[in-house]
Design an enzyme around this catalytic site. Structure first.
Site, PDB file in Angstrom:
ATOM      1  N   GLU A 179      43.083  38.185  38.333  1.00 21.50           N
ATOM      2  CA  GLU A 179      43.250  37.386  39.549  1.00 21.50           C
ATOM      3  C   GLU A 179      44.847  36.870  39.597  1.00 21.50           C
ATOM      4  OE1 GLU A 179      40.394  34.600  40.961  1.00 21.50           O
ATOM      5  OE2 GLU A 179      39.324  36.351  41.828  1.00 21.50           O
ATOM      6  N   GLU A 277      35.519  42.237  41.321  1.00 21.24           N
ATOM      7  CA  GLU A 277      34.594  41.031  41.618  1.00 21.24           C
ATOM      8  C   GLU A 277      34.007  41.042  43.039  1.00 21.24           C
ATOM      9  OE1 GLU A 277      36.067  37.188  40.445  1.00 21.24           O
ATOM     10  OE2 GLU A 277      36.689  37.940  38.550  1.00 21.24           O
TER      11      GLU A 277
END
Ligand code: CA
Length: 642
Positions: A179, A277
């Site tokens: 991320e 995810e």
């Protein structure tokens, strides 16, 4: 001949359990056309710490099994694991969150490989959690000049992947950071971020050119960021294969948007795309005495009910979205991170601290004092796992396998949508006879409901207050949230919506200024009010009124506020018309700034179907200075229902 029949019989017997399993499953699962190699991933980074804490896993038949075997037989073909450089204190105490270093990854990787699954290595290039909010460099690299850090990333990546290779682990994909929304390993400038990613990329290619290289970002709801980041990676010529994103439907926008955002990168730069995810809650309950990210309250989107079917539907929809755009896979996040015990916080806490099976241990304070150091504890996502608190696989775990063939079951209600009602204290208290059922296929259907007994008289007498009334619909709990309020039947009653057509002003002479004005200091409440003014003496004359239809029959009360000055001789009154006939009038006036007058008209009788007009007439015939004034906060309330 006989042999042939035996062979056919044997094939039938082999095929039988597969068919039976499909029919046994109570979940509605649509068929999605997927390529054979579509990645069905599961992140289980915390599993070793959980097992050390005593957690056991059971398959759908209730047999205690190795988690990896259970996942493999349910269609998972890739295991994802996060890797932190050194999630330990100087004296070897783990930071928690699975204490995921390369040794953990090797052990997880071996078990994945033994069960025929590939490993997705998620390098955070940090000693603990890296996400859009924090990307801290590992302790050992802190303060390094960029060139030294680039070399460190290369060597670390090369070393880790070499160790995995030597251990016989089948690494399918590597992530260059986690991320990395504009930060990585303590660097915040794209040129520096690129150079670190490039080092990881070169090291990966050097160990094994077959491994796919992924970049990973979060917040696809912000499409401009994704365009900007993919452009920068292209501008710097980063050598990567997969543009991956997190997708949590609570915060990350619609699937339509997700598809658009990823399609753009895919088509503009020729990259593979995937969701690396995602997860969804099967219950709002916390099961490990440590609060969850997603629960009953909070401000987030809830596009599926918190049920096992809702969880499966979320996965199905994300997989379908990827299939629609030719994405290469979907990876579920920490689907096995369940509670380490069911007795108490104290017992669980001791296990989290000892084995690192909570999201953070108190020892992480030395590295991350503001977050982990304050909020350390257990699993924040046990209600999003695909195993119950007892370790038994939930039906939803079957979704990864069954999506490829579909599992058609009758469409039945899966959950009941809560009802939210605002009821007038003076009106009738009536709850709806039907509620919206969310069906197992995701559709909505109205079904009848039976509410528990409630005391309407007490609710009316209780003033402005909220109530929760429970009921049953198709055997499921239904919830009705009732707010008892004094209803104002006027629209835009305080003029805060501006000139929206609900109020009509009619100038009867030459009133120079008539409009909704935004000025907090001149408003009775809010920031807007209705303003009038004329520089010319004696030119102010107008009506301001609103028409209301569909009122419940009963007795009504009307008020509206006015202030102003310099009107000279004035004729000002509020009024009510019913079906065009004036039925009531109340004199008012203007005196000075901030001296509000609120004329009240009570006792108007309204029948069903009546057209009611409420308003204010203003006429200022003063000589000299111009008249001015403000009108605000009108109210039309039912005082007694008929
Ligand atoms: Ca929890």
């Amino acid at each position: 001949m006989k042999k042939v029949w035996l062979l056919i019989l044997a094939l039938c017997l082999l095929a039988a359990p597969l068919t039976a399993q499909g029919e046994e499953c109570g979940l509605y699962i649509p068929k999605v056309d997927l390529p054979e190699d579509f990645m069905m991933g599961m992140d289980v980074s915390s599993v070793l710490a959980l097992e050390k804490s005593g957690v056991k896993y059971y398959d759908h038949q209730g047999q205690e099994r190795d988690l990896f075997a259970i996942l493999a037989e349910n269609g998972i073909n890739t295991i994802r694991v996060r890797v932190w450089n050194d999630p330990f204190t100087a004296d070897g105490k783990g930071y928690g969150g699975g204490n995921c270093d390369i040794n953990t990854a090797i052990e997880i990787g071996k078990r994945a490989t033994a069960n025929g699954m590939k490993l997705l290595v998620d390098f955070h290039y940090s000693d603990f959690w890296a996400d859009p909010g924090k990307q801290m460099a590992p302790k050992a690299w802190d303060g390094m000049k960029l060139d030294a850090k680039i070399e460190a990333v290369y060597n670390y990546t090369f070393d880790c992947l070499t160790q995995l290779k030597e251990a016989g682990v089948d690494v399918g994909m590597v992530q260059l950071g986690n991320e990395t929304n504009g930060m990585l390993c303590g660097e915040k400038i794209w040129r520096s971020i690129y150079k670190l990613m490039d080092a990881g990329s070169r090291a990966t290619r050097a160990v094994d050119p077959e491994i796919l290289i992924a970049v990973h970002f979060a917040n696809p709801e912000n499409a401009e960021n994704y365009e900007s980041w993919s452009f920068k990676l292209d501008y710097y010529h980063l050598d990567y294969d997969v543009f991956a994103t997190s997708y949590y439907p609570y915060w990350h926008g619609t699937l339509e948007n997700l598809k658009n955002v990823l399609s753009y990168v895919q088509q503009t730069y020729g990259k593979k795309v995937m969701v690396v995810e995602t997860s969804y809650a099967y219950t709002a309950e916390d099961t490990d005495f440590s609060g969850n990210t997603i629960g009953e309250g909070g401000s987030f989107e809830k596009p599926y009910p918190f049920t096992v079917q809702g969880q499966a539907n979320e996965v199905a929809d994300v997989v379908k979205a990827m299939a629609d755009i030719g994405g290469i896979g979907v990876c579920y996040w920490e689907g096995a991170w369940i509670t380490v015990g069911q007795q108490s916080f104290e017992e669980n806490s001791a296990l989290w601290e000892t084995y690192g099976s909570g999201w953070a241990s108190s020892t992480a304070a030395e590295y991350d004092p503001k977050d982990a150091g304050v909020y350390y504890g257990g699993s924040a996502c046990d209600n999003q796992a695909m195993f119950g608190p007892d370790g038994k696989a939930l039906e939803s775990l079957k979704v990864f396998r069954l999506l490829r063939m579909g599992n058609q079951v009758p469409v039945v209600p899966d959950a009941i949508e809560d009802v939210h009602l605002e009821l007038d204290l003076a009106g009738e208290i009536k709850l709806p006879e039907t509620v919206n059922a969310i069906m197992n296929d995701g559709s909505r259907r109205e079904i009848s409901v039976v509410w528990d007994a409630y005391d309407a008289a007490a609710m009316k007498a209780g003033g402005v207050q909220d109530y929760v009334i429970m009921g049953k619909a198709d055997g499921m709990d239904a919830v009705c949230h009732v707010s008892m309020v004094q209803f104002n039947y006027l629209q835009n009653a305080g003029f805060e919506d501006g000139e929206d057509g609900t109020w009509v002003a009619t100038d009867l002479r030459q009133t120079e200024q008539l409009y909704v004005e935004e000025k907090k200091s001149d408003s009775l409440s809010g920031v807007k009010h209705y303003h009038f003014y004329s520089a010319n003496a004696g030119s102010v004359e107008f009506t301001l009124e609103q028409q209301v239809t569909g009122l419940p029959a009963g007795t009504y009360r009307y008020e509206i506020a006015i202030m102003g000055g310099d009107g000279g001789q004035t004729e000002i009154y509020s009024y009510v018309k019913i079906n065009g006939e004036e039925v009531a009038r109340k004199e008012s006036g203007i005196t000075s700034y901030n001296n509000w007058d609120i004329p009240v008209i009570e006792g108007m009788q309204v029948k069903e179907g009546d057209v009611v007009t409420v308003g204010m007439y203003v006429k200022c015939s003063g000589a000299g200075k111009g008249a001015w004034g403000k009108i605000d906060d009108a109210k039309l309330n039912l005082t007694a229902a008929q």
